[in-house]
Design a protein around this motif. Structure first.
Motif, short mmCIF file in Angstrom:
data_model
loop_
_atom_site.label_atom_id
_atom_site.label_comp_id
_atom_site.label_asym_id
_atom_site.label_seq_id
_atom_site.Cartn_x
_atom_site.Cartn_y
_atom_site.Cartn_z
N SER A 97 3.76 -13.97 6.31
CA SER A 97 3.34 -12.71 6.90
C SER A 97 4.38 -11.63 6.64
O SER A 97 5.58 -11.92 6.57
CB SER A 97 3.17 -12.89 8.42
OG SER A 97 2.97 -11.65 9.06
N PHE A 111 -0.73 -14.71 4.57
CA PHE A 111 -1.55 -15.82 4.10
C PHE A 111 -1.60 -16.89 5.17
O PHE A 111 -0.62 -17.12 5.87
CB PHE A 111 -0.95 -16.43 2.83
CG PHE A 111 -0.87 -15.47 1.69
CD1 PHE A 111 -1.92 -15.33 0.81
CD2 PHE A 111 0.26 -14.68 1.51
CE1 PHE A 111 -1.85 -14.43 -0.25
CE2 PHE A 111 0.34 -13.78 0.46
CZ PHE A 111 -0.71 -13.65 -0.42
N TYR A 160 6.81 -10.75 2.06
CA TYR A 160 6.33 -11.77 2.99
C TYR A 160 7.43 -12.74 3.40
O TYR A 160 8.14 -13.28 2.55
CB TYR A 160 5.19 -12.58 2.36
CG TYR A 160 4.02 -11.72 1.97
CD1 TYR A 160 3.10 -11.30 2.93
CD2 TYR A 160 3.84 -11.31 0.66
CE1 TYR A 160 2.03 -10.49 2.58
CE2 TYR A 160 2.77 -10.51 0.30
CZ TYR A 160 1.87 -10.10 1.27
OH TYR A 160 0.81 -9.30 0.92
N THR A 187 -5.41 -22.04 0.81
CA THR A 187 -4.80 -20.87 1.43
C THR A 187 -5.79 -19.71 1.39
O THR A 187 -6.65 -19.65 0.51
CB THR A 187 -3.50 -20.46 0.71
OG1 THR A 187 -3.80 -20.21 -0.67
CG2 THR A 187 -2.44 -21.54 0.81
N GLU A 188 -5.65 -18.82 2.37
CA GLU A 188 -6.49 -17.62 2.42
C GLU A 188 -5.62 -16.43 2.79
O GLU A 188 -4.61 -16.59 3.48
CB GLU A 188 -7.59 -17.75 3.48
CG GLU A 188 -8.69 -18.69 3.10
CD GLU A 188 -9.84 -18.67 4.11
OE1 GLU A 188 -9.59 -18.40 5.31
OE2 GLU A 188 -10.97 -18.92 3.69
N GLU A 189 -6.05 -15.26 2.39
CA GLU A 189 -5.35 -14.04 2.76
C GLU A 189 -5.62 -13.70 4.23
O GLU A 189 -6.71 -13.96 4.73
CB GLU A 189 -5.81 -12.87 1.89
CG GLU A 189 -5.41 -13.01 0.44
CD GLU A 189 -5.87 -11.83 -0.40
OE1 GLU A 189 -6.70 -11.02 0.06
OE2 GLU A 189 -5.38 -11.72 -1.53
N ARG A 238 -5.85 -10.44 6.54
CA ARG A 238 -6.00 -8.99 6.38
C ARG A 238 -6.05 -8.32 7.74
O ARG A 238 -6.58 -8.88 8.70
CB ARG A 238 -7.25 -8.66 5.58
CG ARG A 238 -7.14 -9.18 4.14
CD ARG A 238 -8.20 -8.62 3.24
NE ARG A 238 -7.97 -9.01 1.87
CZ ARG A 238 -7.29 -8.29 0.98
NH1 ARG A 238 -6.78 -7.13 1.32
NH2 ARG A 238 -7.12 -8.72 -0.25
N ARG A 250 -3.84 -6.55 3.04
CA ARG A 250 -3.30 -7.90 3.16
C ARG A 250 -2.00 -7.87 3.95
O ARG A 250 -1.08 -7.12 3.64
CB ARG A 250 -3.07 -8.50 1.78
CG ARG A 250 -2.65 -9.96 1.86
CD ARG A 250 -2.71 -10.66 0.54
NE ARG A 250 -1.71 -10.10 -0.36
CZ ARG A 250 -1.67 -10.34 -1.67
NH1 ARG A 250 -2.59 -11.08 -2.24
NH2 ARG A 250 -0.73 -9.81 -2.40
N GLY A 266 -5.65 -13.15 -7.64
CA GLY A 266 -6.87 -12.46 -7.25
C GLY A 266 -8.08 -12.74 -8.13
O GLY A 266 -9.15 -12.17 -7.92
N THR A 320 -8.73 -19.69 -5.49
CA THR A 320 -9.00 -20.28 -4.18
C THR A 320 -10.50 -20.39 -3.94
O THR A 320 -10.97 -21.40 -3.39
CB THR A 320 -8.31 -19.47 -3.06
OG1 THR A 320 -6.89 -19.56 -3.25
CG2 THR A 320 -8.68 -19.98 -1.68
#
Length: 172
Positions: free
Chosen positions: A60, A46, A72, A33-35, A37, A43, A10, A14
């Motif tokens: 997920s 990804f 996940y 990569t991205e979160e 939400r 969250r 965090g 990225t």
């Protein structure tokens, strides 16, 4: 030259790598990569996005998978179908290779591990994010290579890092 970006989860690794990719434009190939939400901002997982605009779900909370990191489920098949061809092609292109990230989820893929090892054994310029901890022997191997520069992202440095990283690449 291999530039490794590391830091706490965090902290903005990225964000740094996306800005670097944006500055390099057509001279870069790879993925980030991205979160993912939900509508409440929590969250859920990804996604992986290739620099040529393709994307898919990496992990997920809703995904059933034998590959898990925390809550996940990891979608190895979709990850491999998107990312591995991009990285294999990068072996033969004269571009900077962007890899975000070489972490637990991605390292479940033997195909990904194989192409990462080939890339890091080549003379390619690579900019990659890695976890602070050596979560896999490949992460340890990459960090200990003599041709790597390890850059720690923190709140004070993250805004100026993209420009500094691009300068490092352009000097080479």
């Amino acid at each position: 030259m291999k530039i490794l970006i590391t830091g706490k989860p965090g902290i903005g690794k990225t964000t740094v790598i996306k800005k670097v990719a944006g500055k390099l434009g057509e001279n870069a190939v790879g993925f980030y990569t991205e979160e993912l939400r939900n509508e409440k901002g929590k969250r859920e997982g990804f996604k992986v996005v290739t620099l040529d605009g393709k994307e898919g779900v990496l992990a997920s909370k809703k995904m059933r998978s034998s590959y898990r990191v925390g809550s996940y489920g990891v979608n190895i098949k979709e990850f491999e179908n998107l990312v591995v061809p991009v990285l294999e092609k990068a072996l033969y292109e004269n571009k900077v290779v962007i890899i975000d990230e070489i972490g637990k989820m991605e390292l479940f893929s033997k195909k990904f591990v194989s192409v990462v090892e080939k890339l890091f054994s080549s003379d390619k310029i690579i900019i990659a994010t890695v976890p602070v901890k050596n979560v896999h022997p490949v992460v340890k191997w990459i960090k200990e290579r003599p041709d790597t520069v390890l850059i720690q992202v923190d709140y004070e440095s993250r805004d100026e890092l993209p420009e500094k990283i691009v300068e490092l690449v352009e000097k080479r």
